[in-house]
Design an enzyme around this catalytic site. Structure first.
Site, PDB file in Angstrom:
ATOM      1  N   ASN A  36     -22.898 -19.058  36.738  1.00 14.26           N
ATOM      2  CA  ASN A  36     -24.433 -18.568  36.969  1.00 14.26           C
ATOM      3  C   ASN A  36     -25.310 -18.589  38.047  1.00 14.26           C
ATOM      4  O   ASN A  36     -25.648 -17.356  38.687  1.00 14.26           O
ATOM      5  CB  ASN A  36     -24.968 -19.007  36.108  1.00 14.26           C
ATOM      6  N   LYS A  84     -14.015 -26.694  42.325  1.00 13.68           N
ATOM      7  CA  LYS A  84     -13.167 -25.601  41.664  1.00 13.68           C
ATOM      8  C   LYS A  84     -13.874 -25.548  41.118  1.00 13.68           C
ATOM      9  O   LYS A  84     -15.323 -25.261  40.030  1.00 13.68           O
ATOM     10  CB  LYS A  84     -12.515 -26.320  40.710  1.00 13.68           C
ATOM     11  N   HIS A  85     -13.984 -23.485  41.996  1.00 20.59           N
ATOM     12  CA  HIS A  85     -15.056 -22.369  40.955  1.00 20.59           C
ATOM     13  C   HIS A  85     -14.845 -21.863  39.694  1.00 20.59           C
ATOM     14  O   HIS A  85     -13.562 -21.747  39.613  1.00 20.59           O
ATOM     15  CB  HIS A  85     -16.031 -21.706  42.318  1.00 20.59           C
ATOM     16  N   ALA A  86     -15.368 -20.884  38.616  1.00 16.25           N
ATOM     17  CA  ALA A  86     -14.908 -20.844  37.391  1.00 16.25           C
ATOM     18  C   ALA A  86     -14.265 -19.537  38.444  1.00 16.25           C
ATOM     19  O   ALA A  86     -14.421 -18.551  39.381  1.00 16.25           O
ATOM     20  CB  ALA A  86     -16.427 -19.709  37.057  1.00 16.25           C
ATOM     21  N   SER A  87     -13.467 -19.073  38.081  1.00 17.44           N
ATOM     22  CA  SER A  87     -12.266 -18.131  37.543  1.00 17.44           C
ATOM     23  C   SER A  87     -12.879 -16.898  37.973  1.00 17.44           C
ATOM     24  O   SER A  87     -12.897 -15.745  38.912  1.00 17.44           O
ATOM     25  CB  SER A  87     -10.953 -18.061  36.976  1.00 17.44           C
ATOM     26  N   GLY A 122     -21.295 -26.780  33.672  1.00 17.65           N
ATOM     27  CA  GLY A 122     -20.493 -25.774  32.721  1.00 17.65           C
ATOM     28  C   GLY A 122     -20.531 -26.171  31.381  1.00 17.65           C
ATOM     29  O   GLY A 122     -21.833 -27.358  30.950  1.00 17.65           O
ATOM     30  N   GLU A 165     -23.806 -31.849  34.411  1.00 16.54           N
ATOM     31  CA  GLU A 165     -24.821 -31.353  34.110  1.00 16.54           C
ATOM     32  C   GLU A 165     -24.329 -29.700  33.168  1.00 16.54           C
ATOM     33  O   GLU A 165     -23.420 -28.784  33.773  1.00 16.54           O
ATOM     34  CB  GLU A 165     -25.320 -30.118  34.839  1.00 16.54           C
ATOM     35  N   LEU A 166     -24.828 -29.889  31.513  1.00 20.64           N
ATOM     36  CA  LEU A 166     -24.582 -29.407  30.876  1.00 20.64           C
ATOM     37  C   LEU A 166     -25.058 -27.938  29.805  1.00 20.64           C
ATOM     38  O   LEU A 166     -26.209 -27.708  30.697  1.00 20.64           O
ATOM     39  CB  LEU A 166     -23.518 -29.681  29.525  1.00 20.64           C
ATOM     40  N   CYS A 178     -29.135 -21.933  32.828  1.00 23.87           N
ATOM     41  CA  CYS A 178     -29.095 -23.249  31.506  1.00 23.87           C
ATOM     42  C   CYS A 178     -30.586 -24.567  31.522  1.00 23.87           C
ATOM     43  O   CYS A 178     -30.780 -24.465  30.244  1.00 23.87           O
ATOM     44  CB  CYS A 178     -28.334 -24.338  32.022  1.00 23.87           C
ATOM     45  N   GLU A 190     -26.224 -22.886  22.105  1.00 22.64           N
ATOM     46  CA  GLU A 190     -26.682 -22.712  23.348  1.00 22.64           C
ATOM     47  C   GLU A 190     -26.420 -20.428  23.041  1.00 22.64           C
ATOM     48  O   GLU A 190     -25.186 -20.590  22.668  1.00 22.64           O
ATOM     49  CB  GLU A 190     -26.493 -22.686  24.266  1.00 22.64           C
TER      50      GLU A 190
HETATM   51  P1  NAP Z   1     -17.576 -23.303  31.353  1.00 20.59           P
HETATM   52  O1  NAP Z   1     -17.284 -22.673  30.525  1.00 20.59           O
HETATM   53  O2  NAP Z   1     -17.839 -24.355  30.982  1.00 20.59           O
HETATM   54  O3  NAP Z   1     -16.799 -22.973  32.966  1.00 20.59           O
HETATM   55  C1  NAP Z   1     -17.417 -24.406  33.943  1.00 20.59           C
HETATM   56  C2  NAP Z   1     -16.995 -25.030  34.997  1.00 20.59           C
HETATM   57  O4  NAP Z   1     -15.312 -25.820  34.512  1.00 20.59           O
HETATM   58  C3  NAP Z   1     -15.701 -23.737  35.758  1.00 20.59           C
HETATM   59  O5  NAP Z   1     -15.549 -23.664  36.574  1.00 20.59           O
HETATM   60  C4  NAP Z   1     -14.551 -23.580  34.637  1.00 20.59           C
HETATM   61  O6  NAP Z   1     -13.367 -23.402  34.952  1.00 20.59           O
HETATM   62  C5  NAP Z   1     -14.000 -25.245  33.995  1.00 20.59           C
HETATM   63  N1  NAP Z   1     -13.654 -25.443  33.095  1.00 20.59           N
HETATM   64  C6  NAP Z   1     -13.835 -24.667  31.626  1.00 20.59           C
HETATM   65  N2  NAP Z   1     -13.226 -25.707  30.915  1.00 20.59           N
HETATM   66  C7  NAP Z   1     -12.234 -26.481  31.551  1.00 20.59           C
HETATM   67  C8  NAP Z   1     -11.624 -27.780  31.068  1.00 20.59           C
HETATM   68  N3  NAP Z   1     -11.095 -27.639  30.357  1.00 20.59           N
HETATM   69  N4  NAP Z   1     -11.358 -28.383  32.095  1.00 20.59           N
HETATM   70  C9  NAP Z   1     -11.728 -28.483  33.201  1.00 20.59           C
HETATM   71  N5  NAP Z   1     -12.367 -27.517  33.802  1.00 20.59           N
HETATM   72  C10 NAP Z   1     -13.112 -26.689  32.938  1.00 20.59           C
HETATM   73  O7  NAP Z   1     -19.211 -22.740  31.695  1.00 20.59           O
HETATM   74  P2  NAP Z   1     -19.509 -21.363  32.350  1.00 20.59           P
HETATM   75  O8  NAP Z   1     -19.477 -20.238  31.411  1.00 20.59           O
HETATM   76  O9  NAP Z   1     -18.575 -21.533  33.870  1.00 20.59           O
HETATM   77  O10 NAP Z   1     -21.585 -21.869  32.757  1.00 20.59           O
HETATM   78  C11 NAP Z   1     -22.495 -21.270  31.837  1.00 20.59           C
HETATM   79  C12 NAP Z   1     -22.306 -22.793  31.199  1.00 20.59           C
HETATM   80  O11 NAP Z   1     -22.887 -23.405  31.897  1.00 20.59           O
HETATM   81  C13 NAP Z   1     -23.583 -22.797  29.948  1.00 20.59           C
HETATM   82  O12 NAP Z   1     -22.932 -23.467  29.169  1.00 20.59           O
HETATM   83  C14 NAP Z   1     -24.580 -23.632  30.703  1.00 20.59           C
HETATM   84  O13 NAP Z   1     -25.711 -24.000  30.406  1.00 20.59           O
HETATM   85  C15 NAP Z   1     -24.419 -24.258  31.904  1.00 20.59           C
HETATM   86  N6  NAP Z   1     -24.640 -24.782  33.183  1.00 20.59           N
HETATM   87  C16 NAP Z   1     -25.655 -25.800  33.333  1.00 20.59           C
HETATM   88  C17 NAP Z   1     -26.281 -26.433  34.581  1.00 20.59           C
HETATM   89  C18 NAP Z   1     -26.823 -27.477  34.558  1.00 20.59           C
HETATM   90  O14 NAP Z   1     -27.307 -27.899  35.250  1.00 20.59           O
HETATM   91  N7  NAP Z   1     -27.180 -28.325  33.575  1.00 20.59           N
HETATM   92  C19 NAP Z   1     -26.734 -25.610  35.095  1.00 20.59           C
HETATM   93  C20 NAP Z   1     -25.978 -23.988  34.967  1.00 20.59           C
HETATM   94  C21 NAP Z   1     -24.832 -23.861  33.867  1.00 20.59           C
HETATM   95  P3  NAP Z   1     -12.629 -21.181  34.246  1.00 20.59           P
HETATM   96  O15 NAP Z   1     -13.259 -20.548  35.098  1.00 20.59           O
HETATM   97  O16 NAP Z   1     -11.417 -21.020  34.820  1.00 20.59           O
HETATM   98  O17 NAP Z   1     -12.294 -21.832  33.126  1.00 20.59           O
END
Ligand code: NAP
Length: 454
Positions: free
Chosen positions: A131, A154-157, A206, A228-229, A262, A359
């Site tokens: 994001n 390891k960035h998002a895919s 994430g 940071e979720l 987030c 969320e």
């Molecule tokens: P996500 O699907 O959880 O992905 C985040 C990262 O984690 C990606 O690099 C993803 O890789 C990886 N990942 C996902 N599942 C994994 C697993 N089981 N094992 C290891 N790595 C894994 O989240 P997103 O859709 O990218 O981002 C949105 C979320 O992030 C929202 O919930 C948002 O609130 C949160 N966020 C929080 C903050 C904060 O500071 N608290 C800031 C920004 C965003 P892949 O892409 O390869 O699946």
């Protein structure tokens, strides 16, 4: 498997990238391990000079990086440029402050000299979301590297172009080879990297499920984590609020980054006395938020980052409406090839509905009406999340009293909840643990080591 970079405005494939095999991961891990001793041995001033050069590269290539982010995940181009500026700021900030944040601390004891010294942990793996493709990474990398750690990303895919460009920033700035590497790996390859003894700590930004999985893998290896979720920040509007300001910031907060932040205000909690007035003014502004091309400077609402994320959001909205929530405006995907979702408001949201419990990561504002101040605080805290929150009142002492009662990592009174390199950032409850930014952030990935000397 391959990563696909897809333009969310058109649905067109920009480029495919191969994912790495084991041999490629091995090379990067050994490079990081090889680079670590020399990097940690550098004095702070030299590391600071490196970080300042990173900031220069970011500023010099600002437009290029901004366009890359907008192309891959659809954010507004002006917000993308501001994101690059913020990355440069956090590099300069830690270049300036790290020596002070990590200075030895002398402590009087029975020793002739006793003190705490802060030393790097080694190599930190960062698992990052799409994001804020640059900001999230720099928020980790600037302090981690300044503290003398090496970094693996390891960035998002869906942002592989950004992932590679980020490594390029460090290379172009002359950071020694191996100090910061991007791993082109999928989520299913993260566990093996966490297990590797050359990785010493992990930070993940994430979703909650990703956080659970990464923390469990790191926990099994007894490795430090920062998480940071997600969040579902409350936005409490009291009867004495400046409604002009509250409505203006409500719109900014909810719809910034296409609603995919987030710390966006997600649950709007007006007290009964002003609920109708707030809602009618808010609605008028939200109905002005039309969808458009994110490269167009005039656009206010960009597409969501991916079509599947839009589908997921719409499912949550539809199910909430089925359970009795009221669609005030929007609440539908926009027809066409872009991953657009209309700027939306859901009123009469109640416990048990997805909009209350989960969320909503997109341009949907949830309204939960409160009887009074006490009820508003109760609702605000009735969430598994605890990232940010805000209170709107002309009485700042009252605002501070309420802000202190909110269960979250940061609470703002009459202001937009935002991250700032000078202030610690992070959550409690299911929003995670640990802090980024400020003095707190740089101290997450260091060994606070006691020295006792007779
Ligand atoms: P996500 O699907 O959880 O992905 C985040 C990262 O984690 C990606 O690099 C993803 O890789 C990886 N990942 C996902 N599942 C994994 C697993 N089981 N094992 C290891 N790595 C894994 O989240 P997103 O859709 O990218 O981002 C949105 C979320 O992030 C929202 O919930 C948002 O609130 C949160 N966020 C929080 C903050 C904060 O500071 N608290 C800031 C920004 C965003 P892949 O892409 O390869 O699946």
């Amino acid at each position: 498997m391959a990563f696909k970079s897809v333009n969310p405005l058109t649905g067109d494939l920009i480029r495919r990238y191969d994912t790495w095999n084991e041999a490629q991961i091995e090379t990067a891990l050994s490079q990081a391990a090889a680079a670590a001793p020399a990097w940690r041995a550098l004095d702070m001033e030299t590391r600071a000079a490196h970080l300042r050069r990173v900031a220069e590269v970011l500023r010099a290539r600002r437009d290029e990086y901004a366009a890359l982010m907008t192309g891959e995940m659809g954010k507004l181009i002006r917000e993308a440029r501001a994101e690059i500026d913020k990355c440069a700021w956090v590099c300069d900030y830690y270049a300036e402050q790290a020596a002070d944040f990590l200075a030895d601390e002398l402590i009087e004891t029975d020793a002739s000299r006793s003190l705490v010294v802060y030393q790097p942990l080694g190599t930190v793996l960062a698992v990052m979301p799409w994001n804020f493709p640059f900001w999230q990474v720099f928020r980790f990398a600037a302090p981690a590297l300044m503290a003398g750690n090496t970094g693996l990303l390891k960035h998002a895919s869906n942002v592989p172009g950004c992932a590679l460009a980020l490594e390029g920033v460090f290379r172009e700035a002359g950071i020694p080879e191996g100090v910061f590497r991007t791993l082109m790996i999928g989520a299913d390859q993260v566990g093996a990297v966490i297990e590797d003894p050359r990785v010493h700590a992990v930070t993940l930004t994430g979703s909650e499920p990703a956080g659970r999985s990464v923390a469990a893998a790191a926990g099994a290896q007894i490795k430090k984590t920062v998480l940071e979720l997600g969040g579902s920040d409350p936005f409490i509007i009291l009867e004495d609020a400046d409604l002009d300001l509250a409505v203006e910031v409500a719109v900014t907060s909810r719809f910034l980054n296409g609603g995919q932040s987030c710390i966006a205000a997600k649950r709007f909690i007006p007290v009964e006395a002003i609920a109708e007035e707030f809602l009618s003014r808010f609605r008028a502004e939200v109905e002005n938020m039309t969808c458009g091309d994110p490269m167009d400077e005039a656009t206010r609402l960009p597409p969501l980052a991916r079509h599947d994320l839009r589908d997921q959001l719409h499912k949550q909205v539809v199910e909430s409406i089925r359970q009795g929530a009221v669609a005030v405006t929007g609440c539908m995907p926009q027809p066409g090839p872009g991953a657009f979702y209309q700027a939306s408001i859901l009123d009469q949201v109640r416990p048990g509905m997805p909009a209350y419990e989960e969320e909503l990561f997109g341009p949907v504002a949830i309204v939960i009406r409160a009887r009074d101040e006490t009820d508003a605080v109760r609702i605000a805290n009735d969430s598994v999340f605890g990232l940010g929150g805000s209170v709107w009142t002309r009485d700042s002492a009252r605002g501070e009293r309420i802000a202190r009662q909110l269960e979250c990592g940061c609470a703002f009174v009459n202001g937009l909840v935002k991250s700032d390199p000078r202030l610690p950032f992070g959550g409690i409850k299911h929003s995670g643990y640990g802090r980024e930014l400020a003095r707190h952030g740089i101290r997450e990935f260091v060994n606070a080591k006691t020295l006792w000397i007779r």
